[in-house]
Design an enzyme around this catalytic site. Structure first.
Site, short mmCIF file in Angstrom:
data_model
loop_
_atom_site.label_atom_id
_atom_site.label_comp_id
_atom_site.label_asym_id
_atom_site.label_seq_id
_atom_site.Cartn_x
_atom_site.Cartn_y
_atom_site.Cartn_z
N ASP A 134 0.81 -1.23 0.00
CA ASP A 134 0.00 0.00 0.00
C ASP A 134 0.84 1.28 0.00
O ASP A 134 0.32 2.36 -0.31
CB ASP A 134 -0.93 0.03 1.22
CG ASP A 134 -2.01 -1.04 1.14
OD1 ASP A 134 -2.18 -1.62 0.06
OD2 ASP A 134 -2.66 -1.30 2.17
N HIS A 178 -6.80 0.36 1.25
CA HIS A 178 -7.97 0.67 2.06
C HIS A 178 -8.03 2.15 2.42
O HIS A 178 -9.05 2.80 2.25
CB HIS A 178 -7.96 -0.17 3.34
CG HIS A 178 -8.80 -1.39 3.22
ND1 HIS A 178 -10.12 -1.33 2.84
CD2 HIS A 178 -8.52 -2.70 3.40
CE1 HIS A 178 -10.61 -2.54 2.80
NE2 HIS A 178 -9.66 -3.40 3.12
O1 F6P Z 1 -1.25 -5.33 2.98
C1 F6P Z 1 -2.20 -4.32 2.79
C2 F6P Z 1 -3.41 -4.90 2.16
O2 F6P Z 1 -2.91 -5.48 1.02
C3 F6P Z 1 -4.56 -3.99 1.79
O3 F6P Z 1 -4.41 -3.24 0.64
C4 F6P Z 1 -5.67 -4.99 1.72
O4 F6P Z 1 -6.90 -4.45 1.73
C5 F6P Z 1 -5.39 -5.82 2.90
O5 F6P Z 1 -3.98 -5.87 2.99
C6 F6P Z 1 -6.05 -7.14 2.91
O6 F6P Z 1 -5.29 -8.10 3.55
P1 F6P Z 1 -5.84 -9.32 4.39
O7 F6P Z 1 -7.06 -9.85 3.71
O8 F6P Z 1 -4.70 -10.26 4.39
O9 F6P Z 1 -6.15 -8.80 5.76
#
Ligand code: F6P
Length: 338
Positions: A134, A178
């Site tokens: 991110d 996010h």
């Molecule tokens: O690592 C950041 C990120 O990739 C966000 O962009 C994404 O929404 C989130 O992690 C989702 O990760 P997880 O489903 O593993 O919690």
């Protein structure tokens, strides 16, 4: 000296290259002993470790994921009582002593930086390395993993142009991010997105729809809309799905959506990320060797340096309206939502 390495939070390309960088510098240059702690901060409670040697980290440079495993487990839960917090503090300190660790290198994103800061406040010798696709960790110009994710998202956008054009459609592509829209911003520009929507900037469906209808009137065969997953939607609907539905409703033009998802986080790191991860890993070993604890390794311009965890704590690096990518993007005709 004996040091532990742990990886925490969502994985990203380049973690293994960082582990390799820390290990090789720590062992070969500083003569340290290194162990890997399994499963993120949870590993501090379970004392699950493996010895890492120059040989065991050999061949990791181009691999995805993390050989140590990761979790989103926090060492100190927000809702825990004072008593629970004290007990967890006692357990961590006891385990770190038992494992014989003089210092711990924590590799992770914003959550990890926060937890690592708490660990340094209870007296542990902590050095961190920022990692996330991110790119939203405050205090560093870039995190490793970001370049790979942008490359993957760009390739996906490139591929959407031809199918969108053949069918004269609007294509909405949802990418990760996010709270911060860095992936959408960079891949949107690299992939020739016509409209880019970021969590940080407000958008108006009617304005976007006017841009799309105008493009079709001018003779454009298709429109590409790049959306960060964290943009505001009605009733918390999924970003890509919501935007595609609203555009089709407003314009009457056939609109499809693609959610890119976890392919952005998996697989081999780009050359840039391998280099950044290696430099940051080696620098982390240097901070440990100097006893310069409570710091996060960071990139400033082309230089790898470090910043106090107390400064990084609880902050996010977000896209702002005056960001040069946004300013120049607008000049070349990209719509950022209004
Ligand atoms: O690592 C950041 C990120 O990739 C966000 O962009 C994404 O929404 C989130 O992690 C989702 O990760 P997880 O489903 O593993 O919690």
């Amino acid at each position: 000296m004996k040091i532990g390495i742990l990886t925490s939070g969502g994985d990203c390309p380049g973690i293994n290259a960082t582990i390799r960088g820390v290990c090789k510098a720590a062992i070969n240059h500083y003569g340290m002993e290194v162990v890997g702690i399994h499963g993120g901060f949870q590993g501090l409670f379970e004392s699950e470790t493996e010895p890492l040697t120059s040989m065991s980290v050999s061949g990791l440079l181009n691999t995805g994921g993390t050989i140590l495993g990761t979790s989103r487990e926090k060492p100190f839960k927000k809702k825990a009582s004072e008593e629970e917090k004290n007990e967890r503090t006692r357990l961590i300190i006891e385990n770190v002593k038992r494992m014989g660790l003089d210092a711990i290198v924590c590799i992770g994103g914003n959550g990890t930086q926060k937890s690592a800061y708490k660990l340094s406040k209870i007296g542990l010798n902590i050095v961190t390395v920022p990692k996330t696709i991110d790119n939203d960790v405050w205090g560093t110009d870039q995190t490793f993993g970001f370049d790979t994710a942008v490359t993957i998202a760009t390739e996906a956008i490139d591929r959407l142009h031809s199918t969108a054009s053949s069918h004269r459609r609007v294509m909405v592509i949802e990418v990760m991010g996010h709270k911060a829209g860095w992936i959408a911003l960079h891949s949107g520009i690299a992939g020739g997105g016509d409209i880019i929507l970021l969590p940080e900037l407000d958008y108006d469906i009617k304005a976007i729809s006017n841009v799309i209808m105008d493009r079709f009137k001018k003779g454009h065969t298709h429109t590409i809309v790049v959306v960060a997953e964290g943009i505001k939607t009605l009733n918390g609907r999924k970003a890509g799905e919501y935007v595609a539905e609203q555009i089709e409703f407003e314009t009457g033009i056939e609109t499809r959506q693609t959610v890119l998802g976890y392919v952005q986080r998996g697989g081999s790191p780009s050359a840039l990320d391998r280099i950044l991860a290696t430099r940051m890993g080696s620098h982390a070993a240097e901070l440990v060797a100097r006893g310069d604890y409570g710091k996060m390794v960071c990139l400033k311009g082309n230089e790898i340096t470090s910043i106090k965890l107390s400064e990084v704590n609880d902050k996010l690096k977000l896209v702002t309206e005056d960001n040069d990518f946004v300013v120049q993007g607008k000049r070349i005709g990209i719509c950022f939502g209004k």
